[in-house]
Design a protein around this motif. Structure first.
Motif, mmCIF file in Angstrom:
data_model
loop_
_atom_site.group_PDB
_atom_site.id
_atom_site.type_symbol
_atom_site.label_atom_id
_atom_site.label_comp_id
_atom_site.label_asym_id
_atom_site.label_seq_id
_atom_site.Cartn_x
_atom_site.Cartn_y
_atom_site.Cartn_z
ATOM 1 N N THR A 32 35.378 13.305 9.415
ATOM 2 C CA THR A 32 34.072 12.657 9.248
ATOM 3 C C THR A 32 33.038 13.747 9.503
ATOM 4 O O THR A 32 32.507 13.866 10.606
ATOM 5 C CB THR A 32 33.912 11.506 10.252
ATOM 6 N N LEU A 33 32.744 14.537 8.465
ATOM 7 C CA LEU A 33 32.025 15.783 8.703
ATOM 8 C C LEU A 33 30.523 15.686 8.514
ATOM 9 O O LEU A 33 29.759 16.191 9.323
ATOM 10 C CB LEU A 33 32.591 16.900 7.819
ATOM 11 N N THR B 8 33.909 6.926 3.927
ATOM 12 C CA THR B 8 35.043 6.022 3.707
ATOM 13 C C THR B 8 35.774 5.626 4.982
ATOM 14 O O THR B 8 36.576 4.691 4.967
ATOM 15 C CB THR B 8 36.050 6.676 2.744
ATOM 16 N N ALA B 9 35.515 6.301 6.095
ATOM 17 C CA ALA B 9 36.221 5.976 7.338
ATOM 18 C C ALA B 9 35.767 4.661 7.943
ATOM 19 O O ALA B 9 36.572 3.913 8.514
ATOM 20 C CB ALA B 9 36.035 7.107 8.353
ATOM 21 N N GLU C 107 29.934 4.927 0.141
ATOM 22 C CA GLU C 107 31.070 4.630 1.009
ATOM 23 C C GLU C 107 32.330 4.278 0.230
ATOM 24 O O GLU C 107 33.309 3.800 0.808
ATOM 25 C CB GLU C 107 30.692 3.484 1.950
ATOM 26 N N GLU C 108 32.321 4.535 -1.063
ATOM 27 C CA GLU C 108 33.470 4.204 -1.900
ATOM 28 C C GLU C 108 34.401 5.389 -2.132
ATOM 29 O O GLU C 108 35.560 5.206 -2.499
ATOM 30 C CB GLU C 108 32.999 3.676 -3.264
ATOM 31 N N VAL D 181 27.889 10.736 2.615
ATOM 32 C CA VAL D 181 27.535 9.331 2.384
ATOM 33 C C VAL D 181 26.347 9.239 1.427
ATOM 34 O O VAL D 181 26.316 8.383 0.538
ATOM 35 C CB VAL D 181 27.204 8.627 3.714
ATOM 36 N N VAL D 182 25.375 10.122 1.610
ATOM 37 C CA VAL D 182 24.202 10.140 0.729
ATOM 38 C C VAL D 182 24.626 10.452 -0.707
ATOM 39 O O VAL D 182 24.165 9.822 -1.675
ATOM 40 C CB VAL D 182 23.175 11.179 1.219
#
Length: 470
Positions: free
Chosen positions: A346-347, A438-439, A357-358, A352-353
């Motif tokens: 989760t870096l 995605t986490a 989240e897919e 995400v931007v």
């Protein structure tokens, strides 16, 4: 039996052997309450038969059936039944559109993943289905899927438990427990003194502000001892991330117990490989620490020397994950002759931007490895999307006082993370998976009943299985 799940194709066509069962579900179909469209679900209470409830599932048009349609449909049924039923009979569809193994795996994934509960901190416990019977499935595929989904449960439990409990030392003990359970696994855990002795300078720097000791965890699985080929799977294990002296604001810290989701994926995957007895050799590596604030916290503006000797100017203490990974990647490359290496973390919020989240962000130095991970992602629906690592991006991380800085301007944020890690990769096939989106997505898919998805376990199991079949 408390419930029975029956699949239908669009047009009210039973997707299972309906001989002798038509009377059980004819009433809602004749009334037009159910037509079999994709995503449709109807709970019916028949007056005859052994099941108290019938769940009619719409799979849509038969020719458009996919594994993900099956996952979501069966997950929807289980989500409806949880808390109401204890036992269920699950009928799988009969079709030539997908292979029988694929049907069994996808439907069972939907059932098992949706049946997960996390209630360890609740006084009143959540109720899951306790008895699940599949009808029309392939036994070997169903057993395989149960093992994989149990490992997803295992990973979700780690990711979602309290950070005060899931410490680096705790993760090290979990790795040792795997070695005790599976003969093909051996485990080694380096504590603070050994980390300092080995000069893992970046991992040590991040850990300074925490009262809990860091750990570098190595989990060696030898499923094919006659082969010299060795793969590495490296995970970020930041068990809580305050951001360090570059403190995260309110609203950005509450989910940071899940910043060790990469480590959870490594542990879950290693567990799966051993349980399935896959003929492959993989070493799982976890760099684990808290990123906390204390009198010894590492400082923005200072320069720290990595295990590889590369010096790093820290411009943002909240870009700590790449520091931890850099030392873990360098260490495993020095100690082992590797065919390929994949890291998961989760870096960056930038992932995400960029992708929402897919999709997991993928960066790599090898086209074939990227293609293999992409294929595994399509198969499991833990999809990945490759981002570029063009040479021009390296300018963003140029430092005037060190070899590289750990963070630059906001632009190309996820790629910056990949560019930084690439600096620590030698002549080996490498891929970086950024699972920040995605986490723990919100909202969840039908088969992700809590925010922690356990992403990476199914993806990497599929990836390693495909390597075994070559």
């Amino acid at each position: 039996m408390d419930a029975c799940i029956l699949p239908f194709f669009e047009g009210k066509t039973p997707a299972f052997s309906a001989k002798g069962k038509a009377a059980l579900f004819s009433a809602p179909i004749k009334a037009g309450d159910f037509t079999g469209k994709k995503g449709e679900r109807l709970c019916h209470y028949p007056s005859t038969g052994s099941a108290k409830r019938l769940i009619l599932l719409g799979l849509g048009k038969e020719k458009q059936l996919t594994k993900e349609v099956l996952r979501r449909a069966y997950a929807s049924a289980v989500s409806h039944l949880k808390g109401k039923a204890k036992s269920v009979e699950v009928h799988l569809p009969v079709t030539n559109v997908l292979e029988k193994d694929a049907i069994s795996i996808a439907a069972a994934e939907g059932v098992y993943l949706a049946n997960y509960v996390f209630d360890v901190n609740k006084s009143i416990k959540d109720k899951a289905l306790s008895q699940i019977k599949f009808v029309g499935g392939v036994d070997k595929a169903l057993k395989r899927t149960k093992i994989v989904c149990d490992s997803v449960y295992f990973t979700r439990n780690l990711n979602f438990s309290n950070a005060d409990d899931v410490t680096p030392t705790f993760l090290g003990q979990i790795a040792k427990d795997l070695a005790a359970e599976y003969a093909q696994i051996s485990t080694k855990v380096l504590g603070r003194k050994e980390i300092e002795k080995q000069k893992l300078g970046l991992l040590e720097a991040v850990s300074r502000g925490s009262a809990t000791d860091p750990a570098l965890i190595l989990i060696e699985y030898r499923g094919d001892p006659k082969s010299k080929e060795l793969n590495a799977f490296v995970g970020k294990g930041v068990t809580y991330d305050t951001g360090g002296l570059n403190l995260k604001p309110t609203g950005s810290m509450e989910t940071m117990r899940e910043d060790m989701s990469g480590a959870g994926a490594v542990l879950g995957t290693m567990r799966t490989l051993a349980a399935l007895k896959l003929p492959i050799n993989v070493i799982g590596v976890i760099g684990s620490t808290e990123n906390a604030i204390g009198p010894k916290s590492y400082k923005p503006g200072d320069v720290y020397r990595s295990y590889s000797g590369v010096t790093v100017e820290v411009t943002n203490t909240d870009a700590e994950g790449r520091l931890v990974l850099a030392d873990a990647l360098s260490y495993v490359q020095k100690k082992y002759a590797l065919k390929r290496i994949i890291n998961i973390a989760t870096l960056t919020g930038g992932a995400v931007v960029a992708l929402g989240e897919e999709v997991t962000a993928l960066m790599s130095n090898d086209d074939q490895l990227s293609a293999e991970l992409t294929q595994a992602g399509e198969s499991t629906y833990e999809r990945v999307w490759r981002l570029p690592l063009y040479e021009e991006y390296e300018d963003i991380l140029k430092s005037k006082i060190a070899d590289i800085k750990n963070s630059g301007q906001r632009k190309a944020s996820p790629i910056q993370g990949g560019i930084f890690l690439k600096r620590f990769i030698g002549k080996v096939k490498w891929a970086h998976l950024d699972i920040a989106g995605t986490a723990s997505p919100d909202p969840q898919k039908p088969y992700h009943s809590i925010q922690s998805t356990g992403v990476g376990v199914r993806l990497m199991t599929e990836f390693f299985e495909c390597l075994c079949s070559k």
